[in-house]
Design a protein around this motif. Sequence first.
Motif, mmCIF file in Angstrom:
data_model
loop_
_atom_site.group_PDB
_atom_site.id
_atom_site.type_symbol
_atom_site.label_atom_id
_atom_site.label_comp_id
_atom_site.label_asym_id
_atom_site.label_seq_id
_atom_site.Cartn_x
_atom_site.Cartn_y
_atom_site.Cartn_z
ATOM 1 N N ALA A 200 6.819 4.646 57.374
ATOM 2 C CA ALA A 200 6.845 6.101 57.220
ATOM 3 C C ALA A 200 7.703 6.565 55.894
ATOM 4 N N GLY A 201 8.796 5.916 55.480
ATOM 5 C CA GLY A 201 9.802 6.401 54.801
ATOM 6 C C GLY A 201 10.785 6.905 55.277
ATOM 7 N N ARG A 202 10.873 6.974 56.482
ATOM 8 C CA ARG A 202 12.217 7.522 57.146
ATOM 9 C C ARG A 202 13.358 6.582 57.461
ATOM 10 N N ARG A 203 13.180 5.516 57.288
ATOM 11 C CA ARG A 203 14.212 4.553 57.314
ATOM 12 C C ARG A 203 13.966 3.421 55.986
ATOM 13 N N ALA A 204 15.199 3.006 55.359
ATOM 14 C CA ALA A 204 14.843 2.091 54.435
ATOM 15 C C ALA A 204 14.633 0.715 54.716
ATOM 16 N N ALA A 205 15.071 0.371 55.926
ATOM 17 C CA ALA A 205 15.010 -0.930 56.469
ATOM 18 C C ALA A 205 15.181 -1.320 58.095
ATOM 19 N N TYR A 206 14.679 -2.205 58.680
ATOM 20 C CA TYR A 206 15.048 -2.675 59.906
ATOM 21 C C TYR A 206 15.117 -4.195 60.085
ATOM 22 N N VAL A 207 16.341 -4.477 60.789
ATOM 23 C CA VAL A 207 16.815 -5.858 60.926
ATOM 24 C C VAL A 207 16.908 -6.317 62.310
ATOM 25 N N THR A 208 16.431 -7.251 62.619
ATOM 26 C CA THR A 208 16.626 -7.865 64.061
ATOM 27 C C THR A 208 16.531 -9.352 64.114
ATOM 28 N N ASP A 209 17.328 -9.957 64.940
ATOM 29 C CA ASP A 209 17.186 -11.510 65.296
ATOM 30 C C ASP A 209 16.068 -11.712 66.490
ATOM 31 N N GLY A 210 15.679 -12.809 66.743
ATOM 32 C CA GLY A 210 14.907 -12.834 67.898
ATOM 33 C C GLY A 210 13.583 -13.797 67.665
ATOM 34 N N HIS A 211 12.882 -14.246 68.771
ATOM 35 C CA HIS A 211 11.809 -15.135 68.504
ATOM 36 C C HIS A 211 10.505 -14.078 68.501
ATOM 37 N N LEU A 212 9.793 -13.832 67.485
ATOM 38 C CA LEU A 212 8.985 -12.745 67.340
ATOM 39 C C LEU A 212 7.631 -13.374 67.473
ATOM 40 N N VAL A 213 7.183 -14.387 67.782
ATOM 41 C CA VAL A 213 5.770 -15.074 67.636
ATOM 42 C C VAL A 213 4.842 -14.183 68.869
ATOM 43 N N ASP A 214 3.718 -13.420 68.458
ATOM 44 C CA ASP A 214 3.090 -12.829 69.374
ATOM 45 C C ASP A 214 3.914 -11.925 70.347
#
Length: 271
Positions: A200-214
């Motif tokens: 939505a343009g309210r943040r420039a980016a987001y960063v996370t570690d983790g296993h994100l499959v499904d």
Amino acid sequence: MNTTDGESDARLAVTAVRAGAVVVRDLYGDRLARYAKGAGDFATEADLAAERAILDVLRTARPDDAVTGEESGSGGAAGARRRWLVDPLCGTLNYAVRNMLVGVNVALRVDGETTAAATADPFTGEVFWTDGTRARLSTGDGDEGLTPSAASALVDVNLDPPFPNAPGFRAPLLLADPDFTECYRPRVISSTLALAWVAAGRRAAYVTDGHLVDSVHFAAGIALCEAAGCTVTGLYGEPPFTGRGGLVAAADPGTHAALLAMVRRQARKGA
């Protein structure tokens, strides 16, 4: 837009997250019992009740679809082509201490692709949704398109362990990178609502570690960012849900490239 029995999957996702959001909002501030899940994680009655409300909506409208809920686990055929991923309250710790930074996430995966998704903010009434092509924001005043922007220079970083890519990457160390402190301002809301904010343009980016499959937590937010035109990869530039895990979702290619360079630099130092 996939449609079954007259209602599109995307609109059903919106209906489902709104049902969950009503429960989350109604129970806010109550003294809720905590149900330990291990490793310091827990659920509250709001998590459980919101998930029941969402599952009621999905199972009534799509009785043949499989569903995976964060609290109730997987239901339906293991190899089902259509599977709904439900995160009824993302930001449980925030919620438990009466912090309103939470989201309600629902996503539909069809043959491994997210074709519909929605994220609701229970306290603003906003619902961010996608049909796999468009990314939209629904409010009481109607729908509008989502437009990413890096202008805020605000980057949300998920600092919650575990860090499966350590020692090559530890999210907290990103905040000490000189390039990060020169160009960006960190934010930590501890909820994947931040991904909707990137779209939505309210943040420039987001960063996370983790296993994100499904992942019930991340599937909706990733789909929103991709449909909005954000640049979205794993931590090392690979497509989401593949490779070594993690996520860099940025409003534009320049922001994404800058963050990716910082991640890779940290990985070289940790090798």
